[in-house]
Design a protein around this motif. Structure first.
Motif, PDB file in Angstrom:
ATOM      1  N   ILE A 348     -36.587   5.216  -4.873  1.00 24.68           N
ATOM      2  CA  ILE A 348     -36.145   4.734  -5.287  1.00 24.68           C
ATOM      3  C   ILE A 348     -36.266   3.409  -4.445  1.00 24.68           C
ATOM      4  CG2 ILE A 348     -36.967   5.121  -7.606  1.00 24.68           C
ATOM      5  CD1 ILE A 348     -34.648   3.557  -8.423  1.00 24.68           C
ATOM      6  N   GLY A 349     -35.320   3.271  -3.919  1.00 29.53           N
ATOM      7  CA  GLY A 349     -34.306   2.717  -3.026  1.00 29.53           C
ATOM      8  C   GLY A 349     -35.443   2.765  -1.323  1.00 29.53           C
ATOM      9  N   VAL A 350     -36.135   3.522  -1.635  1.00 28.80           N
ATOM     10  CA  VAL A 350     -37.479   3.226   0.155  1.00 28.80           C
ATOM     11  C   VAL A 350     -38.506   3.912  -0.499  1.00 28.80           C
ATOM     12  CG1 VAL A 350     -37.358   4.488   1.898  1.00 28.80           C
ATOM     13  CG2 VAL A 350     -35.257   3.850   1.118  1.00 28.80           C
ATOM     14  N   GLN A 351     -38.853   2.827  -1.055  1.00 36.75           N
ATOM     15  CA  GLN A 351     -40.495   2.687  -1.092  1.00 36.75           C
ATOM     16  C   GLN A 351     -41.145   1.733  -0.045  1.00 36.75           C
ATOM     17  OE1 GLN A 351     -41.562   2.459  -5.467  1.00 36.75           O
ATOM     18  NE2 GLN A 351     -39.121   1.905  -5.301  1.00 36.75           N
ATOM     19  N   PRO A 352     -41.883   2.377   0.659  1.00 38.91           N
ATOM     20  CA  PRO A 352     -42.700   1.259   1.867  1.00 38.91           C
ATOM     21  C   PRO A 352     -43.154   0.405   1.274  1.00 38.91           C
ATOM     22  CG  PRO A 352     -41.998   3.623   2.505  1.00 38.91           C
ATOM     23  CD  PRO A 352     -41.340   3.260   1.284  1.00 38.91           C
ATOM     24  N   SER A 353     -44.279   1.221   0.312  1.00 38.06           N
ATOM     25  CA  SER A 353     -45.804   0.072  -0.431  1.00 38.06           C
ATOM     26  C   SER A 353     -45.113  -1.034  -1.096  1.00 38.06           C
ATOM     27  CB  SER A 353     -46.098   1.285  -1.182  1.00 38.06           C
ATOM     28  OG  SER A 353     -45.887   2.323  -2.204  1.00 38.06           O
ATOM     29  N   LYS A 354     -43.999  -0.762  -1.255  1.00 39.93           N
ATOM     30  CA  LYS A 354     -43.655  -1.907  -2.086  1.00 39.93           C
ATOM     31  C   LYS A 354     -42.742  -3.201  -1.723  1.00 39.93           C
ATOM     32  CE  LYS A 354     -45.614  -0.253  -6.316  1.00 39.93           C
ATOM     33  NZ  LYS A 354     -46.292  -1.254  -6.570  1.00 39.93           N
ATOM     34  N   GLY A 355     -42.620  -2.756  -0.210  1.00 38.82           N
ATOM     35  CA  GLY A 355     -41.809  -3.304   0.908  1.00 38.82           C
ATOM     36  C   GLY A 355     -40.369  -3.237   0.413  1.00 38.82           C
ATOM     37  N   ILE A 356     -39.793  -2.272  -0.119  1.00 37.11           N
ATOM     38  CA  ILE A 356     -38.539  -1.722  -1.262  1.00 37.11           C
ATOM     39  C   ILE A 356     -37.739  -0.766   0.255  1.00 37.11           C
ATOM     40  CG2 ILE A 356     -36.955  -1.414  -2.564  1.00 37.11           C
ATOM     41  CD1 ILE A 356     -39.261  -0.983  -4.293  1.00 37.11           C
ATOM     42  N   ASN A 357     -36.324  -1.909   1.054  1.00 40.66           N
ATOM     43  CA  ASN A 357     -35.779  -0.544   1.720  1.00 40.66           C
ATOM     44  C   ASN A 357     -34.113  -1.301   1.211  1.00 40.66           C
ATOM     45  OD1 ASN A 357     -34.585   1.088   3.574  1.00 40.66           O
ATOM     46  ND2 ASN A 357     -36.435   0.856   4.544  1.00 40.66           N
ATOM     47  N   ILE A 358     -33.240  -0.370   0.811  1.00 40.84           N
ATOM     48  CA  ILE A 358     -31.699  -1.053   0.530  1.00 40.84           C
ATOM     49  C   ILE A 358     -31.382   0.576   1.485  1.00 40.84           C
ATOM     50  CG2 ILE A 358     -32.376  -2.117  -1.890  1.00 40.84           C
ATOM     51  CD1 ILE A 358     -31.480   0.095  -3.280  1.00 40.84           C
ATOM     52  N   SER A 359     -31.754   1.118   2.489  1.00 44.80           N
ATOM     53  CA  SER A 359     -30.436   2.137   3.465  1.00 44.80           C
ATOM     54  C   SER A 359     -29.574   1.456   3.085  1.00 44.80           C
ATOM     55  CB  SER A 359     -31.744   2.477   3.823  1.00 44.80           C
ATOM     56  OG  SER A 359     -33.137   3.354   3.428  1.00 44.80           O
ATOM     57  N   ALA A 360     -29.792   0.416   3.890  1.00 43.63           N
ATOM     58  CA  ALA A 360     -28.602  -0.471   4.928  1.00 43.63           C
ATOM     59  C   ALA A 360     -27.419  -0.289   3.735  1.00 43.63           C
ATOM     60  CB  ALA A 360     -29.170  -1.723   5.610  1.00 43.63           C
ATOM     61  N   PHE A 361     -27.985  -0.678   3.060  1.00 47.16           N
ATOM     62  CA  PHE A 361     -26.919  -1.635   1.984  1.00 47.16           C
ATOM     63  C   PHE A 361     -26.012  -0.503   1.835  1.00 47.16           C
ATOM     64  CE2 PHE A 361     -25.335  -1.821  -2.260  1.00 47.16           C
ATOM     65  CZ  PHE A 361     -24.541  -2.857  -2.487  1.00 47.16           C
ATOM     66  N   ILE A 362     -27.405   1.477   0.940  1.00 46.07           N
ATOM     67  CA  ILE A 362     -26.652   2.192   0.370  1.00 46.07           C
ATOM     68  C   ILE A 362     -25.573   2.780   1.837  1.00 46.07           C
ATOM     69  CG2 ILE A 362     -27.211   4.662  -0.289  1.00 46.07           C
ATOM     70  CD1 ILE A 362     -27.602   2.480  -1.899  1.00 46.07           C
ATOM     71  N   LYS A 380     -33.194  -3.979 -22.814  1.00 41.17           N
ATOM     72  CA  LYS A 380     -33.937  -4.866 -23.374  1.00 41.17           C
ATOM     73  C   LYS A 380     -35.127  -6.162 -22.045  1.00 41.17           C
ATOM     74  CE  LYS A 380     -33.409  -9.292 -26.147  1.00 41.17           C
ATOM     75  NZ  LYS A 380     -31.743 -10.539 -26.471  1.00 41.17           N
ATOM     76  N   ASN A 381     -34.542  -6.009 -21.452  1.00 44.64           N
ATOM     77  CA  ASN A 381     -35.328  -6.397 -20.589  1.00 44.64           C
ATOM     78  C   ASN A 381     -35.451  -5.313 -19.165  1.00 44.64           C
ATOM     79  OD1 ASN A 381     -33.953  -8.801 -20.252  1.00 44.64           O
ATOM     80  ND2 ASN A 381     -31.898  -7.971 -20.613  1.00 44.64           N
ATOM     81  N   ASN A 382     -35.591  -4.585 -19.371  1.00 47.65           N
ATOM     82  CA  ASN A 382     -36.433  -3.173 -18.961  1.00 47.65           C
ATOM     83  C   ASN A 382     -35.594  -2.994 -17.153  1.00 47.65           C
ATOM     84  OD1 ASN A 382     -38.544  -2.951 -20.695  1.00 47.65           O
ATOM     85  ND2 ASN A 382     -39.089  -5.095 -20.178  1.00 47.65           N
ATOM     86  N   LYS A 383     -34.380  -2.947 -16.911  1.00 50.03           N
ATOM     87  CA  LYS A 383     -33.731  -2.993 -16.020  1.00 50.03           C
ATOM     88  C   LYS A 383     -32.077  -2.388 -15.998  1.00 50.03           C
ATOM     89  CE  LYS A 383     -34.553  -7.938 -14.781  1.00 50.03           C
ATOM     90  NZ  LYS A 383     -34.915  -8.562 -15.833  1.00 50.03           N
ATOM     91  N   TYR A 404     -37.731  -1.610 -13.826  1.00 48.94           N
ATOM     92  CA  TYR A 404     -38.411  -0.372 -13.250  1.00 48.94           C
ATOM     93  C   TYR A 404     -39.742  -0.729 -13.958  1.00 48.94           C
ATOM     94  CZ  TYR A 404     -36.222   0.260 -18.035  1.00 48.94           C
ATOM     95  OH  TYR A 404     -35.468  -0.027 -19.135  1.00 48.94           O
ATOM     96  N   LYS A 405     -39.641  -1.945 -14.971  1.00 53.37           N
ATOM     97  CA  LYS A 405     -40.935  -2.441 -15.338  1.00 53.37           C
ATOM     98  C   LYS A 405     -42.140  -3.047 -14.414  1.00 53.37           C
ATOM     99  CE  LYS A 405     -43.360  -5.132 -18.886  1.00 53.37           C
ATOM    100  NZ  LYS A 405     -43.148  -6.042 -20.367  1.00 53.37           N
ATOM    101  N   HIS A 406     -41.348  -3.608 -13.260  1.00 58.09           N
ATOM    102  CA  HIS A 406     -42.268  -4.387 -12.614  1.00 58.09           C
ATOM    103  C   HIS A 406     -41.990  -3.527 -11.492  1.00 58.09           C
ATOM    104  CE1 HIS A 406     -41.883  -7.704 -15.389  1.00 58.09           C
ATOM    105  NE2 HIS A 406     -42.994  -8.079 -14.845  1.00 58.09           N
ATOM    106  N   ASN A 407     -40.963  -2.711 -10.719  1.00 62.00           N
ATOM    107  CA  ASN A 407     -40.734  -1.813  -9.418  1.00 62.00           C
ATOM    108  C   ASN A 407     -40.761  -2.868  -8.920  1.00 62.00           C
ATOM    109  OD1 ASN A 407     -40.289   0.184  -7.986  1.00 62.00           O
ATOM    110  ND2 ASN A 407     -42.412   0.442  -7.903  1.00 62.00           N
TER     111      ASN A 407
END
Length: 461
Positions: A348-362, A380-383, A404-407
């Motif tokens: 879930i840290g790499v999702q190109p379609s969502k513009g998510i990429n935290i590989s460098a941080f990992i 309570k906060n869906n996080k 994870y509600k809004h991804n």
């Protein structure tokens, strides 16, 4: 609340307290407002809060130790169970915190002939301890053989146990025998005498237990599955032990015949975590995931091959999330942040379609300290919130937040260890040496942030 290393302490939430302002030089960043602080133990020499976990709706269990290692916590048989891989596992019943193990008697009762009675032949006796939760130990040593001829036999110096011992059971051989059968129960932990006049025909059919040993003395990753407590032995890091069913205090660790499984012995990797999901238990290694099959000690086993050969999840990083299609496990692996559905992983840290990429941080994380990552589902906060340590730091200095509600994923400067929801508030322990518990949230009616004053005083047991 439990303390390891330096002693045992209990804590309750108090009212009133001291308002400590956040450092102006490096403000903590949170998703839902400021951090409100309360003193946990201002005079304990500067220890970080390493863990706390709900036992039930009334108590929070918190295990702290001088070893600065992260303990885990599980609940079984109305006990919160903590284990950090260094000290003996501990248990907390909502009132007191003590070692999980129940030591067996270290002595044998003394026997002597009494008045005329029903016993003829040579007899021996053994005694076991029974805990307040009903767990029974192995016996102490056998008494010296005593020959009787139509006598009663008097037992004295019957061993007594610690505060966790509620009763003791006495076992006896048949006439001139060597196998010990149930004789009677002393329903307290104080009486040290007993008179035996029970014939062989009236002995119980239960044999003295021989497979009731103590848990691994430095077990870690406590995990409950099908009412068994599973622990990993750091000295044998591919080995997973499990307790007797419903009795987390009693294990069977004897080499060769004990209750344990060896997970992927020849792959060169240690077990890094365990988690149950959908009626299965999964054991995680750094680059592999192993399902546990079976329902009882007689048929627990691993599959012949790992489910995956590239990903495993760190124990304290894992929690459950439900995105509407059933529970998933979410946690940190060596090279990413993943969800696991029991069959496959998604990064879930790499999702190109969502513009998510935290590989460098990992990759910036300290690879030798990934086991200290702490995950929590803020339902309570869906996080899902994960505290992690970057290279160059000696404490968890960042938090990954996955909505994870809004991804979407964000990264914040929050220095924390464990997190828990208590009384509709999300609390977390500081990873700093300030011994503070923080609260997420808190606003005035006009929308400005407020400081919630809360102190967590401690009282010794």
């Amino acid at each position: 609340v439990c303390c390891g290393g330096g002693g045992v302490t209990t804590a309750q939430l108090g009212t009133g307290g001291i308002n400590l302002d956040l450092p102006a030089s490096e403000p903590d960043q949170v998703m839902n407002g400021p951090l409100d602080r309360g003193s946990l133990h201002p005079d304990d020499g500067g220890q970080s809060v390493v863990s706390f976990n709900l036992v039930d709706t009334k108590y929070s269990s918190h295990h702290r130790g001088s070893h600065a290692l992260l303990p885990g916590a599980e609940t079984l048989a109305n006990l919160a169970i903590g284990a950090n891989g260094v000290d003996k596992p501990v248990k907390f019943d909502g009132t007191t915190c003590k070692d999980l193990e129940i030591a067996a008697p270290s002595t044998a009762p003394t026997t002597a002939l009494g008045a005329a009675g029903n016993l003829t032949g040579t007899y021996q006796y053994q005694v076991t301890f029974v805990s307040t939760s009903g767990a029974e130990t192995n016996p102490g040593s056998a008494s010296t053989p005593l020959a009787a001829t139509s006598d009663m036999i008097l037992l004295t110096a019957i061993p007594t146990g610690g505060t966790e011992v509620a009763s003791r059971k006495i076992y006896r051989t048949l006439t001139d025998g060597s196998v010990f059968y149930y004789l009677d129960t002393i329903v307290n932990n104080t009486v040290t005498t007993y008179t035996d006049d029970i014939t062989d025909a009236n002995l119980g059919t239960d044999l003295v237990p021989e497979t009731h040993t103590v848990p691994p003395t430095n077990g870690k990753f406590p995990t409950v599955y099908k009412e068994f407590l599973f622990l990993v032995d750091p000295d044998l890091p591919t080995r997973v032990y499990f307790s007797h069913q419903s009795f987390p205090e009693i294990f069977y660790t004897t080499e060769g015949t004990g209750y344990y499984m060896i997970i992927g012995l020849n792959d060169g990797e240690d077990v890094i975590g365990m988690k149950s999901l959908r009626e299965k238990l999964y054991v995680f290694k750094e680059r592999s995931t192993w399902p546990i099959l079976g329902d009882s000690p007689d048929d627990f086993k691993t599959t012949s091959q790992a489910l995956t050969s590239s990903i495993g999840l760190y124990h304290h990083s894992m929690d459950y999330v439900d995105m509407g299609n059933g529970e998933l496990i979410v946690g940190l692996g060596k090279n990413g942040l993943y969800t696991f559905d029991g069959y496959s992983y998604q990064n879930i840290g790499v999702q190109p379609s969502k513009g998510i990429n935290i590989s460098a941080f990992i990759q910036s994380l300290d690879k030798n300290q990934l086991y200290k990552a702490r995950g929590f589902n803020d339902i309570k906060n869906n996080k899902y919130r994960l505290s992690v340590m970057q290279s160059g730091y000696s404490y968890n200095n960042k938090e990954i937040v996955w909505d994870y509600k809004h991804n979407w994923i964000a990264i914040h400067n929050i220095k924390r260890n464990s997190m828990v929801e208590w009384n509709n508030a999300v609390l977390f322990g500081s990873s700093q040496s300030d011994s503070l518990i923080h609260q997420v949230g808190g606003f005035n009616d006009n929308g400005t942030a407020i400081s919630i004053i809360a102190e967590f005083p401690w009282w010794p047991l």
